[in-house]
Design a protein around this motif. Structure first.
Motif, mmCIF file in Angstrom:
data_model
loop_
_atom_site.group_PDB
_atom_site.id
_atom_site.type_symbol
_atom_site.label_atom_id
_atom_site.label_comp_id
_atom_site.label_asym_id
_atom_site.label_seq_id
_atom_site.Cartn_x
_atom_site.Cartn_y
_atom_site.Cartn_z
ATOM 1 N N ASN A 220 0.822 8.441 13.987
ATOM 2 C CA ASN A 220 -0.127 7.510 14.591
ATOM 3 C C ASN A 220 -1.393 7.548 13.741
ATOM 4 N N PHE A 221 -1.753 6.414 13.125
ATOM 5 C CA PHE A 221 -2.877 6.367 12.203
ATOM 6 C C PHE A 221 -4.011 5.516 12.752
ATOM 7 N N ASP A 222 -5.221 5.856 12.341
ATOM 8 C CA ASP A 222 -6.387 5.007 12.547
ATOM 9 C C ASP A 222 -6.674 4.343 11.215
ATOM 10 N N GLY A 223 -6.979 3.062 11.238
ATOM 11 C CA GLY A 223 -7.335 2.377 10.010
ATOM 12 C C GLY A 223 -6.124 1.930 9.212
ATOM 13 N N THR A 224 -6.366 1.613 7.954
ATOM 14 C CA THR A 224 -5.347 1.091 7.060
ATOM 15 C C THR A 224 -4.484 2.222 6.515
ATOM 16 N N VAL A 225 -3.176 1.957 6.428
ATOM 17 C CA VAL A 225 -2.217 2.937 5.925
ATOM 18 C C VAL A 225 -1.399 2.283 4.816
ATOM 19 N N ARG A 226 -1.173 3.018 3.731
ATOM 20 C CA ARG A 226 -0.275 2.544 2.677
ATOM 21 C C ARG A 226 0.806 3.598 2.499
ATOM 22 N N VAL A 227 2.065 3.135 2.528
ATOM 23 C CA VAL A 227 3.211 4.022 2.342
ATOM 24 C C VAL A 227 3.933 3.594 1.075
ATOM 25 N N ILE B 37 0.486 -1.150 4.908
ATOM 26 C CA ILE B 37 0.965 -1.711 3.652
ATOM 27 C C ILE B 37 2.143 -0.869 3.199
ATOM 28 N N ILE B 38 3.283 -1.521 2.996
ATOM 29 C CA ILE B 38 4.492 -0.835 2.563
ATOM 30 C C ILE B 38 4.730 -1.240 1.113
ATOM 31 N N GLY B 39 4.583 -0.282 0.204
ATOM 32 C CA GLY B 39 4.700 -0.552 -1.221
ATOM 33 C C GLY B 39 6.129 -0.827 -1.656
ATOM 34 N N GLU B 40 6.285 -1.344 -2.881
ATOM 35 C CA GLU B 40 7.590 -1.716 -3.434
ATOM 36 C C GLU B 40 8.587 -0.571 -3.449
ATOM 37 N N HIS B 41 8.120 0.647 -3.652
ATOM 38 C CA HIS B 41 9.012 1.796 -3.777
ATOM 39 C C HIS B 41 9.245 2.513 -2.449
ATOM 40 N N ALA B 42 8.606 2.037 -1.400
ATOM 41 C CA ALA B 42 8.719 2.686 -0.095
ATOM 42 C C ALA B 42 10.057 2.387 0.566
ATOM 43 N N VAL B 43 10.555 3.373 1.316
ATOM 44 C CA VAL B 43 11.752 3.216 2.128
ATOM 45 C C VAL B 43 11.412 3.764 3.510
#
Length: 152
Positions: A34-41, A56-62
């Motif tokens: 559970n995150f506050d704010g923006t998250v990038r995986v 934000i789910i990056g190109e290499h994320a699964v």
């Protein structure tokens, strides 16, 4: 010009005030987050991700599991359901195998999407960040029952 202290303070203040979490490439995570704010995986995540803000789910994320957030932007691979209170945006070369519930949904050419998209949700703005997909399904069942009773 380059050594302007005021400009430097502004940049530092921006980073201090913004909540930004980054799970980089090579990171494997299992569980509930559970995150506050923006998250990038950009790594591998298995479980449930919740943020009231942007994911934000990056190109290499699964990601295998459920996602609940405000704005979901994906260029990676997701196997699971997504619930967004504002919008879901799939960018090439994203792969999404799962259902989407959001008032706004967009997808670039070249994205693979296999699932059902429900854009008729108006109650997601009131969801708490701790809301689970089961609660959302219960809310949908209540909404569907209410609509059927109004039609009768």
């Amino acid at each position: 010009m380059w050594g302007d202290k005021d400009e430097k303070k502004k940049k530092e203040t921006i980073f201090e005030e913004d909540h930004y979490t980054f799970l980089g490439k090579g990171v494997d995570f299992k569980g509930k987050a559970n995150f506050d704010g923006t998250v990038r995986v950009d790594g591998h995540f298995e479980g449930e991700i919740t943020t009231a803000d942007t994911l934000i789910i990056g190109e290499h994320a699964v990601i295998k599991g459920s996602i609940i957030g405000g704005v979901i932007v994906s260029g990676g691979k997701v196997e699971g359901n997504i619930v967004a209170s504002k919008k879901v945006q799939l960018l090439k070369p994203a792969v999404l195998i799962g259902d989407v519930q959001s008032p706004s949904f967009s997808m670039e050419e070249g994205v693979l999407f296999q699932g059902v998209c429900d854009m008729g949700i108006s109650h997601l703005d009131d969801l708490e960040p701790s809301t689970t997909l089961e609660n959302v399904h219960d809310l949908n069942a209540h909404r569907d029952h209410k609509l059927r009773s109004q039609e009768a």
